[in-house]
Design an enzyme around this catalytic site. Sequence first.
Site, PDB file in Angstrom:
ATOM      1  N   HIS A 297       0.543  -0.853  -0.509  1.00 34.30           N
ATOM      2  CA  HIS A 297       0.542  -0.009  -0.074  1.00 34.30           C
ATOM      3  C   HIS A 297       1.061   1.219   0.175  1.00 34.30           C
ATOM      4  CE1 HIS A 297      -3.571   2.257   0.604  1.00 34.30           C
ATOM      5  NE2 HIS A 297      -4.024   1.349   0.485  1.00 34.30           N
TER       6      HIS A 297
ATOM      7  N   ASP B 130      -1.975   1.618  -4.122  1.00 31.99           N
ATOM      8  CA  ASP B 130      -2.957   2.379  -4.222  1.00 31.99           C
ATOM      9  C   ASP B 130      -3.880   1.275  -4.747  1.00 31.99           C
ATOM     10  OD1 ASP B 130      -3.890   3.314  -5.622  1.00 31.99           O
ATOM     11  OD2 ASP B 130      -3.578   5.859  -4.916  1.00 31.99           O
TER      12      ASP B 130
END
Length: 269
Positions: free
Chosen positions: A242, A246
Amino acid sequence: QLASPQPTSAQPSHRPFASPFARTTALARGIPIASLVGLGTGPSGRIIARDVIAFDPALSAAPLQQQQVSPQERAAMATASKQTIPHYYLTVELNLSSCIETLSDIDAPGLSFKEVLIKAAAMASLKVPEANSSWQGDVIRQFNSVDINVTLTNHGVTLLGCHALSLSQIRDGLLSVPATQPLDGTFSVVFQDHVTSFQPIIRSPQACCLAVGSPRDRLAFDPVSESFIPATMVAASLSCDHRVVDGAVGAQWLKWFVKYAETPAAMLL
């Protein structure tokens, strides 16, 4: 009288030319990566993971020998990856019917859906280069070449420049590379037989890992005929870091991957 300042020239970088996985492996083993300068066996003398694994500080001038990473070392790297990388997962179902039909039409012996999915992953990484990147602490490094680690049921290989390989070259690479070669690349694809789906652990310092389960023949809804028809389906799960990728970027990568996997001819455009 003060001396006038002398003109300075740009100094060349002395940062060792090493792959991200080689740096991670060296850090885990407590080996300064600079100790391997001049000993790299990768392209253009690049230091890769097998160089680190074979390196003996007491015999640094001796020829490198290829060694297999032990299960304990793999477990340690996987544990460190899971503990330090913020994983999240995206899963899709692929309809492989058109893929299998295409392979049948071109009459290419030895090719399977695996070569198509590996190529599709490489092409999707060109479209969404954020997935072909590496977390480097204070910077994110994006790679121009898509070097894919492929893990099969009983061994793993690395396909350098996979985006530029043909399906036949990918097949030959899967067959010809020794099973003892340590994996060193920018993206990973893992195949596992006899399971429907699974969520892989990212291979640090890569940003993504794709897991592909075993195909299943079942009924699938066809939007064209608005009815259920027989199809060969397979689940694919993308693990993402992450910090680098994203959710929106991961979903964009999967969109391209599904397109290329279900319609292999699109990779020619």
